[in-house]
Motif scaffolding. Structure first.
Motif, short mmCIF file in Angstrom:
data_model
loop_
_atom_site.label_atom_id
_atom_site.label_comp_id
_atom_site.label_asym_id
_atom_site.label_seq_id
_atom_site.Cartn_x
_atom_site.Cartn_y
_atom_site.Cartn_z
N SER A 46 51.19 81.19 27.83
CA SER A 46 51.11 79.72 27.90
C SER A 46 51.98 79.09 26.81
O SER A 46 52.37 79.77 25.85
CB SER A 46 49.66 79.24 27.71
N GLY A 47 52.20 77.80 26.97
CA GLY A 47 52.89 77.05 25.92
C GLY A 47 52.04 76.96 24.67
O GLY A 47 52.54 77.01 23.54
N THR A 48 50.73 76.83 24.86
CA THR A 48 49.82 76.76 23.71
C THR A 48 49.91 78.03 22.87
O THR A 48 49.95 77.97 21.63
CB THR A 48 48.36 76.56 24.21
N ALA A 49 49.97 79.18 23.55
CA ALA A 49 50.14 80.45 22.83
C ALA A 49 51.43 80.41 22.02
O ALA A 49 51.48 80.87 20.87
CB ALA A 49 50.17 81.61 23.83
N GLU A 149 59.73 72.68 17.65
CA GLU A 149 59.95 71.73 18.75
C GLU A 149 58.99 72.07 19.89
O GLU A 149 59.07 73.16 20.47
CB GLU A 149 61.41 71.82 19.23
N ASP A 150 58.11 71.13 20.20
CA ASP A 150 57.23 71.30 21.36
C ASP A 150 57.92 70.66 22.55
O ASP A 150 57.81 69.45 22.78
CB ASP A 150 55.87 70.65 21.07
N ALA A 151 58.66 71.50 23.28
CA ALA A 151 59.44 71.01 24.44
C ALA A 151 58.71 71.35 25.74
O ALA A 151 59.34 71.45 26.80
CB ALA A 151 60.83 71.63 24.41
N ALA A 152 57.37 71.49 25.65
CA ALA A 152 56.56 71.88 26.81
C ALA A 152 56.86 71.02 28.04
O ALA A 152 56.86 71.51 29.16
CB ALA A 152 55.08 71.81 26.46
N GLU A 153 57.11 69.71 27.80
CA GLU A 153 57.28 68.77 28.92
C GLU A 153 58.74 68.45 29.20
O GLU A 153 59.01 67.55 29.99
CB GLU A 153 56.55 67.45 28.56
N ALA A 154 59.65 69.15 28.54
CA ALA A 154 61.02 68.61 28.54
C ALA A 154 62.11 69.63 28.90
O ALA A 154 63.26 69.48 28.50
CB ALA A 154 61.32 68.00 27.18
N PHE A 173 58.24 76.09 25.37
CA PHE A 173 58.18 75.45 26.70
C PHE A 173 56.91 75.89 27.42
O PHE A 173 56.34 76.93 27.09
CB PHE A 173 59.39 75.88 27.55
N SER A 174 56.51 75.09 28.41
CA SER A 174 55.32 75.42 29.21
C SER A 174 55.70 75.53 30.68
O SER A 174 56.51 74.74 31.17
CB SER A 174 54.27 74.34 29.03
N PHE A 175 55.05 76.48 31.37
CA PHE A 175 55.20 76.59 32.83
C PHE A 175 53.85 76.39 33.52
O PHE A 175 53.56 76.99 34.54
CB PHE A 175 55.79 77.95 33.22
N ASN A 176 53.01 75.57 32.89
CA ASN A 176 51.73 75.20 33.50
C ASN A 176 51.99 74.60 34.89
O ASN A 176 53.08 74.10 35.15
CB ASN A 176 51.07 74.16 32.58
N GLY A 177 50.97 74.64 35.72
CA GLY A 177 51.12 74.19 37.11
C GLY A 177 51.69 72.79 37.29
O GLY A 177 52.28 72.48 38.32
N ASN A 178 51.53 71.92 36.29
CA ASN A 178 52.00 70.54 36.45
C ASN A 178 53.44 70.35 35.95
O ASN A 178 53.96 69.24 36.03
CB ASN A 178 51.07 69.58 35.67
N LYS A 179 54.07 71.39 35.43
CA LYS A 179 55.39 71.20 34.81
C LYS A 179 56.52 71.21 35.84
O LYS A 179 56.31 71.53 37.00
CB LYS A 179 55.62 72.29 33.75
N ILE A 180 57.73 70.90 35.36
CA ILE A 180 58.86 70.71 36.29
C ILE A 180 59.22 72.02 36.99
O ILE A 180 59.61 72.03 38.15
CB ILE A 180 60.07 70.06 35.56
C1 PLP Z 1 53.23 68.42 24.86
C2 PLP Z 1 52.55 69.68 25.32
N1 PLP Z 1 52.40 70.70 24.46
C3 PLP Z 1 51.82 71.84 24.81
C4 PLP Z 1 51.34 72.05 26.09
C5 PLP Z 1 50.64 73.32 26.39
O1 PLP Z 1 51.24 74.12 27.35
P1 PLP Z 1 50.34 75.12 28.20
O2 PLP Z 1 49.54 74.32 29.16
O3 PLP Z 1 51.36 75.99 28.88
O4 PLP Z 1 49.49 75.90 27.26
C6 PLP Z 1 51.49 71.02 27.05
C7 PLP Z 1 51.05 71.09 28.45
O5 PLP Z 1 50.40 71.71 29.08
C8 PLP Z 1 52.09 69.80 26.64
O6 PLP Z 1 52.20 68.78 27.52
#
Ligand code: PLP
Length: 369
Positions: A46-49, A149-154, A173-180
């Motif tokens: 995950s991006g959080t990880a 840099e938290d580029a999760a959304e970008a 970066f994040s590849f969560n289900g809601n991402k691009i």
């Molecule tokens: C700004 C931001 N940081 C971090 C995250 C965390 O990413 P993840 O859901 O992949 O853990 C997200 C979105 O999910 C996010 O929007």
């Protein structure tokens, strides 16, 4: 999901590499790193990880403080607490809704005078738009504070022609289900520094030392991406430019239909870069518009259409109520009036038309009431 994702996923399945490592993980890391401008990359659960590992790599620990924007998703601030550090929130810049470089610089100067510099700064690229990096990096460099840099959304956003992901010592970066692009859940940590990325990979693999038996001299985590999901990610990556074009197309449609109405303001695109318009966000001033953000959200919901309020700032969250905030009025205003409209890459013109007419109808009904 498209044919390419299906093909690669089945390849991964048929090869029997059903593990949090494998050829698709290696290939996804290579292809992703290349896409964002030749960075080293490691694929994660995950991006959080990724944010947690980034803080560990920079040595942030108990008792430290980390500066970050208040207008973000909770994951950014949560990660700071995982290492025992305290978040300090910085308000938004009206021109981009991202961290205000002036407030950051002032806070760093003040802390430098008091001998209380933060251990790191996390900069978020909000809703598909890069923060204003020149003044931010200049201020952080002046005081020797490293940037994450938290580029999760970008993914795909640029700043002065440079891809998001290139601005921190480490970026996520994040590849969560809601991402691009998505792998259902997943993330990527990237850096110009190969040693930072290999350290992240090591910590994400239970910090297993190089030995034939299981040897551990540090605490690690189980944060690697599955080979199955990496296969999906490789397919998704091939659609990135098309997705950005579609999301920017959604934005243009909404802007043309609603942009001239009194009380409506879209999230500005700062002149320094390309916003992917991951989500189309606007603010509604009810006095001028004739209906509130919540009236509009509920009118859409009544038609089975989901829209969402803009992130609630972290300094207004019960869980972070004791944390310091620098400024706070801009993010609070953006939250009060802010709405994220439906922004999926597969919306048709018919869908967009329907959304807009529900918004206009609600405005008409409320203004007459
Ligand atoms: C700004 C931001 N940081 C971090 C995250 C965390 O990413 P993840 O859901 O992949 O853990 C997200 C979105 O999910 C996010 O929007």
């Amino acid at each position: 999901m498209g044919e390419k994702e299906r093909e690669l996923l089945l390849d991964s399945f048929d090869s029997n590499w059903i593990a949090p490592l494998g050829p698709h993980v290696d290939a996804f890391e290579r292809e992703f790193g290349k896409k964002v401008g030749g960075l080293h990359a490691t694929a994660l659960s995950s991006g959080t990880a990724g944010l947690h590992l980034a803080l560990m790599i920079l040595g942030v620990s108990r008792g430290d403080e980390v500066l970050l924007p208040t207008l973000t998703f909770a994951a950014t601030a949560n990660a700071v607490t995982y290492v025992g550090a305290a978040p300090v929130f910085i308000d938004s810049d009206r021109r981009s809704w991202n961290m205000d470089p002036g407030l950051l610089s002032g806070e760093l100067a003040d802390r430098s005078r008091r001998g209380k510099l933060p251990k790191a700064v996390i900069v978020v690229d909000l809703y598909g738009q890069c923060a204003d990096y020149d003044p931010i990096l200049e201020a952080c460099a002046r005081y020797g504070v490293p940037v994450i840099e938290d580029a999760a959304e970008a993914l795909g956003a640029t700043y002065k022609g440079v891809q998001a992901g290139n601005f921190g010592r480490v970026a996520v970066f994040s590849f969560n289900g809601n991402k691009i692009i998505t792998t259902s859940g997943g993330g990527m940590l990237v850096s110009k520094d190969a040693s930072a990325v290999s350290k992240a990979r090591f910590l994400a693999s239970q910090a297993r030392d190089p030995a034939t038996h299981y040897e551990h001299s540090e605490i690690g985590h189980n944060y690697r991406m599955s080979n199955l999901l990496a296969a999906v990610g490789r397919g998704q990556l091939t659609h990135l430019e098309d997705r950005i074009a579609r999301r920017r197309g959604n934005f243009e449609f909404y802007r043309k239909a609603l942009g001239e109405l009194p009380g409506v303001e879209f999230m500005p695109e700062a002149p320094y870069g390309r916003c992917t318009r991951w989500l189309t966000c606007l603010t509604i001033d009810p006095g001028a518009f004739g209906a509130t953000r919540e009236d509009v959200r509920l009118a859409l919901e009544a038609e089975d259409i989901e829209s969402r309020p803009v992130w609630k700032p972290m300094h207004l969250q019960p869980v972070f109520r004791d944390c310091r905030v620098v400024g706070g009025t801009v993010s609070t205003e953006v939250f009060r009036g802010g709405l994220c409209l439906p922004s999926g890459s597969s919306l048709t013109e018919g869908d967009l038309d329907r959304i807009v007419s529900i918004i206009l109808k609600e405005r008409g009904v409320r203004s007459r009431a």
